[in-house]
Design an enzyme around this catalytic site. Sequence first.
Site, mmCIF file in Angstrom:
data_model
loop_
_atom_site.group_PDB
_atom_site.id
_atom_site.type_symbol
_atom_site.label_atom_id
_atom_site.label_comp_id
_atom_site.label_asym_id
_atom_site.label_seq_id
_atom_site.Cartn_x
_atom_site.Cartn_y
_atom_site.Cartn_z
ATOM 1 N N ARG A 51 60.654 15.761 16.482
ATOM 2 C CA ARG A 51 59.344 15.574 16.698
ATOM 3 C C ARG A 51 58.641 16.277 15.789
ATOM 4 O O ARG A 51 57.694 15.870 15.328
ATOM 5 C CB ARG A 51 59.067 16.063 18.247
ATOM 6 C CG ARG A 51 57.584 15.860 18.387
ATOM 7 C CD ARG A 51 57.307 16.112 19.939
ATOM 8 N NE ARG A 51 57.221 17.744 20.459
ATOM 9 C CZ ARG A 51 57.195 18.174 21.518
ATOM 10 N NH1 ARG A 51 57.011 17.464 22.636
ATOM 11 N NH2 ARG A 51 57.341 19.519 21.674
ATOM 12 N N LYS A 150 51.782 16.586 17.302
ATOM 13 C CA LYS A 150 51.755 18.121 17.903
ATOM 14 C C LYS A 150 50.867 18.766 16.649
ATOM 15 O O LYS A 150 51.787 19.644 15.877
ATOM 16 C CB LYS A 150 52.805 18.767 18.211
ATOM 17 C CG LYS A 150 52.805 19.570 19.500
ATOM 18 C CD LYS A 150 54.063 20.018 20.001
ATOM 19 C CE LYS A 150 54.138 21.154 20.827
ATOM 20 N NZ LYS A 150 52.952 21.707 21.669
ATOM 21 N N GLU A 183 47.772 13.819 30.668
ATOM 22 C CA GLU A 183 48.892 14.815 30.810
ATOM 23 C C GLU A 183 47.847 16.343 31.103
ATOM 24 O O GLU A 183 46.836 16.000 31.450
ATOM 25 C CB GLU A 183 49.331 15.169 29.232
ATOM 26 C CG GLU A 183 48.465 15.345 28.453
ATOM 27 C CD GLU A 183 49.479 15.628 27.024
ATOM 28 O OE1 GLU A 183 50.819 15.641 27.072
ATOM 29 O OE2 GLU A 183 48.850 15.541 26.047
HETATM 30 N N1 PXG Z 1 51.525 18.052 26.311
HETATM 31 C C1 PXG Z 1 51.027 18.789 25.392
HETATM 32 C C2 PXG Z 1 49.668 18.654 24.920
HETATM 33 C C3 PXG Z 1 51.522 20.002 24.939
HETATM 34 O O1 PXG Z 1 51.317 20.728 24.096
HETATM 35 C C4 PXG Z 1 53.507 19.557 26.342
HETATM 36 C C5 PXG Z 1 52.612 18.403 26.963
HETATM 37 C C6 PXG Z 1 54.931 19.649 26.895
HETATM 38 O O2 PXG Z 1 55.898 19.060 25.938
HETATM 39 P P1 PXG Z 1 57.295 19.906 25.719
HETATM 40 O O3 PXG Z 1 57.992 19.371 24.475
HETATM 41 O O4 PXG Z 1 56.919 21.388 25.521
HETATM 42 O O5 PXG Z 1 57.956 19.603 26.802
HETATM 43 C C7 PXG Z 1 52.870 20.264 25.310
HETATM 44 C C8 PXG Z 1 53.736 21.413 25.038
HETATM 45 C C9 PXG Z 1 51.590 27.175 24.673
HETATM 46 C C10 PXG Z 1 52.674 26.161 24.893
HETATM 47 O O6 PXG Z 1 51.639 28.167 23.963
HETATM 48 C C11 PXG Z 1 52.419 24.747 24.876
HETATM 49 C C12 PXG Z 1 53.280 23.900 24.722
HETATM 50 C C13 PXG Z 1 54.488 24.113 24.329
HETATM 51 C C14 PXG Z 1 54.794 25.377 24.156
HETATM 52 C C15 PXG Z 1 53.941 26.374 24.083
HETATM 53 O O7 PXG Z 1 50.731 27.124 25.640
HETATM 54 N N2 PXG Z 1 53.020 22.529 24.900
#
Ligand code: PXG
Length: 289
Positions: A51, A150, A183
């Site tokens: 990703r 991301k 989301e």
């Molecule tokens: N939506 C968004 C906008 C994200 O940033 C997810 C969904 C979940 O994706 P994953 O691949 O992690 O299952 C994310 C991921 C933080 C932090 O510092 C945020 C995420 C991941 C790690 C840390 O708040 N978001």
Amino acid sequence: MKKIYLDGLIVDEADAKVSVFDHGLLYGDGVFEGIRFYNHRVFRLEEHIRRLYDSAKSILLTIPLTPQEMIAATCATIRANGLVDGYIRLVITRGVGPMGLSPYKCPKASVIIIVDTISLYSEEAYANGLTMATCSSRRPSHDILSPQVKSLNYLNNVMAKVEALQAGAEEGLILNDLGLVAECTGDNVFVIRDGFITTPPITAGALPGITRAAVIDIAKELGIPLAERDLSRHDIYTCDECFLTGTAAEVIAATKLDQRVLGTGKPGPITQKIIARFREIVGTTGTPV
Ligand code: PXG
């Protein structure tokens, strides 16, 4: 003292400095990943790296390491920090360049790997479910800033989080330009009704979450029917169970949205089953450090 990977070297946190001319800082020009490791194993590392490279490709950013080298650098940084469980933040910035938006004047992207710990929500929220509020900040549509990337532009999500916190909630529900559920600010969302799990499709503005994909696999394994389908807020208000997934959050029940109690108001039985299986999988699978 934390050890940080910075452009090929593992240095002390105090020496891990980036230039004020880095376009990651000046313009939010870059991409990142958040990854967890459990019991010396990195959860779904290949998927996160894939990703990351997809995000970089989308914004014409050349990462100066191969994916295999990135994996090796990530594991080396974890070893240097001596943690058994933790959180990894990979950050790729556009690098140093002159003032002006053009990325073409930035000769080399910077690679930063931070190994730390993270806890997003309270113990109470993990035990009893968290509270959500719908945010007025929408998820940018695919023609604005691809929600699949991301990127280092998280201001929209930060403002959405502020709105949720100001409303007395722990997490914000973000809608897309059509008013359908995309989301949350850092998590994907799932609902369950009559034993059937639904989560918004990526086209609705959901990040293709790695935890989301893991939960889809768990549902299949447990024989629980699941579909990726558009959801409205009404579908969440009237669900039996709701939960969120994310690397930082892991899997957590959501029991309130906009003052409506979701289901019984407690983490539901299917959610608990999924959380239990998720906990088993993260401790036993993954790339050994
Ligand atoms: N939506 C968004 C906008 C994200 O940033 C997810 C969904 C979940 O994706 P994953 O691949 O992690 O299952 C994310 C991921 C933080 C932090 O510092 C945020 C995420 C991941 C790690 C840390 O708040 N978001």
